[in-house]
Write a protein that holds these residues in place. Structure first.
Motif, PDB file in Angstrom:
ATOM      1  N   LEU A 384      25.990  14.506 -18.145  1.00  0.00           N
ATOM      2  CA  LEU A 384      24.820  14.102 -17.367  1.00  0.00           C
ATOM      3  C   LEU A 384      24.564  12.631 -17.658  1.00  0.00           C
ATOM      4  N   SER A 385      24.551  11.818 -16.608  1.00  0.00           N
ATOM      5  CA  SER A 385      24.358  10.376 -16.787  1.00  0.00           C
ATOM      6  C   SER A 385      22.917  10.000 -16.474  1.00  0.00           C
ATOM      7  N   CYS A 386      22.464   8.928 -17.118  1.00  0.00           N
ATOM      8  CA  CYS A 386      21.111   8.399 -16.935  1.00  0.00           C
ATOM      9  C   CYS A 386      21.226   6.953 -16.485  1.00  0.00           C
ATOM     10  N   ARG A 387      20.594   6.650 -15.359  1.00  0.00           N
ATOM     11  CA  ARG A 387      20.713   5.302 -14.812  1.00  0.00           C
ATOM     12  C   ARG A 387      19.338   4.682 -14.583  1.00  0.00           C
ATOM     13  N   THR A 388      19.313   3.369 -14.655  1.00  0.00           N
ATOM     14  CA  THR A 388      18.100   2.622 -14.337  1.00  0.00           C
ATOM     15  C   THR A 388      17.987   2.471 -12.823  1.00  0.00           C
ATOM     16  N   GLY A 399      19.700 -12.949 -16.264  1.00  0.00           N
ATOM     17  CA  GLY A 399      20.967 -12.627 -15.633  1.00  0.00           C
ATOM     18  C   GLY A 399      21.139 -11.158 -15.297  1.00  0.00           C
ATOM     19  N   GLY A 400      20.027 -10.455 -15.091  1.00  0.00           N
ATOM     20  CA  GLY A 400      20.119  -9.040 -14.737  1.00  0.00           C
ATOM     21  C   GLY A 400      20.544  -8.155 -15.890  1.00  0.00           C
ATOM     22  N   GLU A 401      20.208  -8.543 -17.108  1.00  0.00           N
ATOM     23  CA  GLU A 401      20.600  -7.762 -18.287  1.00  0.00           C
ATOM     24  C   GLU A 401      20.047  -6.344 -18.213  1.00  0.00           C
ATOM     25  N   GLN A 402      20.867  -5.365 -18.564  1.00  0.00           N
ATOM     26  CA  GLN A 402      20.462  -3.966 -18.511  1.00  0.00           C
ATOM     27  C   GLN A 402      19.538  -3.606 -19.665  1.00  0.00           C
ATOM     28  N   MET A 403      18.686  -2.625 -19.417  1.00  0.00           N
ATOM     29  CA  MET A 403      17.785  -2.144 -20.465  1.00  0.00           C
ATOM     30  C   MET A 403      18.582  -1.426 -21.544  1.00  0.00           C
ATOM     31  N   GLN A 436      19.223  12.949 -26.680  1.00  0.00           N
ATOM     32  CA  GLN A 436      18.942  11.560 -26.338  1.00  0.00           C
ATOM     33  C   GLN A 436      20.126  10.959 -25.581  1.00  0.00           C
ATOM     34  N   ILE A 437      19.862  10.452 -24.389  1.00  0.00           N
ATOM     35  CA  ILE A 437      20.907   9.863 -23.558  1.00  0.00           C
ATOM     36  C   ILE A 437      20.646   8.362 -23.422  1.00  0.00           C
ATOM     37  N   CYS A 438      21.608   7.562 -23.786  1.00  0.00           N
ATOM     38  CA  CYS A 438      21.469   6.117 -23.647  1.00  0.00           C
ATOM     39  C   CYS A 438      21.385   5.746 -22.171  1.00  0.00           C
ATOM     40  N   ILE A 439      20.434   4.882 -21.846  1.00  0.00           N
ATOM     41  CA  ILE A 439      20.287   4.443 -20.457  1.00  0.00           C
ATOM     42  C   ILE A 439      21.561   3.724 -20.024  1.00  0.00           C
ATOM     43  N   GLY A 440      22.100   4.138 -18.886  1.00  0.00           N
ATOM     44  CA  GLY A 440      23.333   3.556 -18.390  1.00  0.00           C
ATOM     45  C   GLY A 440      24.585   4.288 -18.846  1.00  0.00           C
ATOM     46  N   ARG A 441      24.414   5.344 -19.659  1.00  0.00           N
ATOM     47  CA  ARG A 441      25.553   6.102 -20.155  1.00  0.00           C
ATOM     48  C   ARG A 441      25.343   7.577 -19.853  1.00  0.00           C
TER      49      ARG A 441
END
Length: 496
Positions: A384-388, A399-403, A436-441
């Motif tokens: 299961l992926s978690c995205r911003t 520069g659009g750095e990800q959270m 706990q799922i890392c955002i973007g992973r």
């Protein structure tokens, strides 16, 4: 314009102050144009455009029939405007009643209060499409009752934040709504959500599409309706600081990223107040209760603590105890193309959920099942992926750095299994507050889905053969079942 509309002085004088004034002023001039005893009197009604002529005729017709000649809410609003201009007695009230009737009938017919996904334009959306026809509330305070009725009809149509975010149809309707309608939806106490993060995401989604149609005062008014102190740890530590940084950095240029008007220090104060309040709610927390009182006292002179930003009144929980299930599928063709692609590692994402969206929005993030396959492996991985959401991706800032953060979702991820056309055992992966799922992973298990081995495939060399009982009806299917945040909250308390 158009042909003359015959009328009777007796009727017009008794039903319209505008006509009564005109008739009394000009009746004596009728003889000069060939009439006798005023029978030749001709009055002209000034219009802003040709398009207003049918509504003006209908407003005059009301004086004779007492009926609103309108086939839609838009037409009723147009007749109302002309009735107000011509001061036709009872005309404005009759139009208001016509509009309220349409709104109430549509609201009452909604099945179980849920928003419908039909192709017909719902009356409440038609009403808010006509903002340009709304009268000035200072000049016509009676219209407030109509506006209140329309606001009440919004919630039965949209129901809750997750219903909007996870339906392509409702999402499209939301994006087309004017700011006044979005404001009404967010301030409605009956508008539900899973967490306040989804309410902020809903507003961010609307603002992403409508920033250029809003002005700073409007954006501030809308943003003030989000109950920031109820945001979870991830939003308070990642999203809110990013919004504050964007506003502080980009506001002077009025860039899209600067839509949420909050400064660094107030964002930090809200985070502190939220955490302290949570700690004060735990058993044996007298010291935290005192700290919360002192913190609130310190903020009273700096911030408006009466604003909804500081409201701890929870919105209705939209996820029932039994959960809300979103079905998903991957077509055999998509699966086949992925398997035939080059490489030893294959990553396949769910392409569509039942409501037409490629993801499920919950807890303020986007969640999407993934299937990971190593060529020749005896099992596939389920993740299961978690995205911003794109609404929070700010290219103007850093520069659009990800959270960088982690999020959790209380849910069951399921893959269906079939035998002779009937559902059999399902493969279920459980996620809770400790997942706990890392955002973007993504998070999952590598060998979750056992695959058929060559000896079990009876010589079938199709790349799809290894999937055996998972395929049915031309697709690989499953579901993502969301549970209310109660289980996650209980786990957080237990972990203290």
């Amino acid at each position: 314009m158009g042909s003359s509309l015959p009328g009777h002085k007796l009727v017009l004088r008794s039903t319209s102050e505008w006509f009564r004034t005109k008739i009394d002023r000009w009746a004596g001039e009728a003889a000069k144009v060939g009439g006798t005893d005023g029978l030749g009197l001709e009055l002209r009604v000034s219009l802003n455009s040709e398009e207003e002529e049918p509504a003006a005729r209908a407003a005059i017709g009301f004086a004779y029939t007492g009926r609103v000649q309108a086939g839609s809410i838009r037409e009723a609003l147009e007749v109302r405007r002309q009735a107000a201009y011509l001061q036709v007695e009872g005309g404005v009230e009759a139009c208001d009643e016509f509009i309220r009737g349409r709104l109430q009938a549509a609201s009452g017919s909604s099945s179980n209060g849920r928003a419908h996904d039909g192709t017909d334009q719902p009356p409440v959306l038609e009403f808010f499409e006509c903002v340009a026809l709304f009268p000035d509330p200072a000049e016509e305070p009676s219209f407030a009752a109509v506006l209140a009725c329309a606001k009440q009809a919004l919630v039965p149509h949209f129901h809750d934040a997750l219903a909007v975010l996870n339906s392509s149809h409702l999402r499209k309707q939301l994006l087309a709504m004017p700011a006044v309608a979005v404001e009404a939806l967010l301030e409605a106490e009956a508008f539900g959500t899973d967490t306040e993060a989804s309410v902020l995401l809903l507003l961010a989604t609307w603002m992403e599409a409508n920033f250029d149609r809003t002005e700073a005062p409007t954006r501030k008014r809308l943003c003030r309706l989000v109950r920031l102190v109820q945001l979870d740890r991830t939003y308070l530590s990642c999203v809110l600081p990013a919004l504050a940084a964007a506003f502080s950095t980009c506001a002077a240029g009025d860039l899209t990223c600067a839509w949420f008007p909050i400064g660094f220090m107030e964002a930090a104060f809200i985070t502190n107040l939220s955490f302290t309040t949570h700690l004060a709610s735990l058993p044996n927390s007298e010291a935290h209760k005192v700290a919360r009182e002192e913190l609130s006292a310190a903020g009273e002179n700096k911030y408006d603590l009466t604003s909804p930003w500081y409201s701890f009144a929870a919105r209705p929980q939209c996820v029932p105890d039994v959960g809300t299930t979103y079905g998903w599928s991957i077509s055999e063709q998509e699966l086949k193309e992925a398997l035939e692609a080059a490489g030893d590692e294959i990553l396949l994402e769910v392409s569509q959920f039942q409501a037409g969206m490629p993801y499920v929005a919950a807890r303020g993030f986007l969640w999407r099942p993934r299937i990971y396959i190593e060529r020749g492996a005896s099992a596939a991985g389920l993740f299961l992926s978690c995205r911003t959401p794109s609404a929070y991706q700010m290219p103007e800032l850093d520069g659009g750095e990800q959270m960088a953060g982690v999020a959790c979702l209380d849910a069951y991820l399921t893959v269906h299994s079939w035998e002779d056309g009937a559902r059999e055992d399902d493969i279920v992966q459980d996620f809770d507050v400790f997942s706990q799922i890392c955002i973007g992973r993504s998070l999952g298990i590598d060998d979750m889905l056992p695959l058929l081995q060559p000896a079990e495939m009876a010589g079938n060399r199709s790349p799809l053969a290894v999937w055996g009982s998972y395929l049915h009806g031309g697709k690989l299917s499953g579901s993502l079942k969301l549970l209310p945040p109660l289980r996650a909250a209980a786990g957080a308390v237990a972990a203290q």
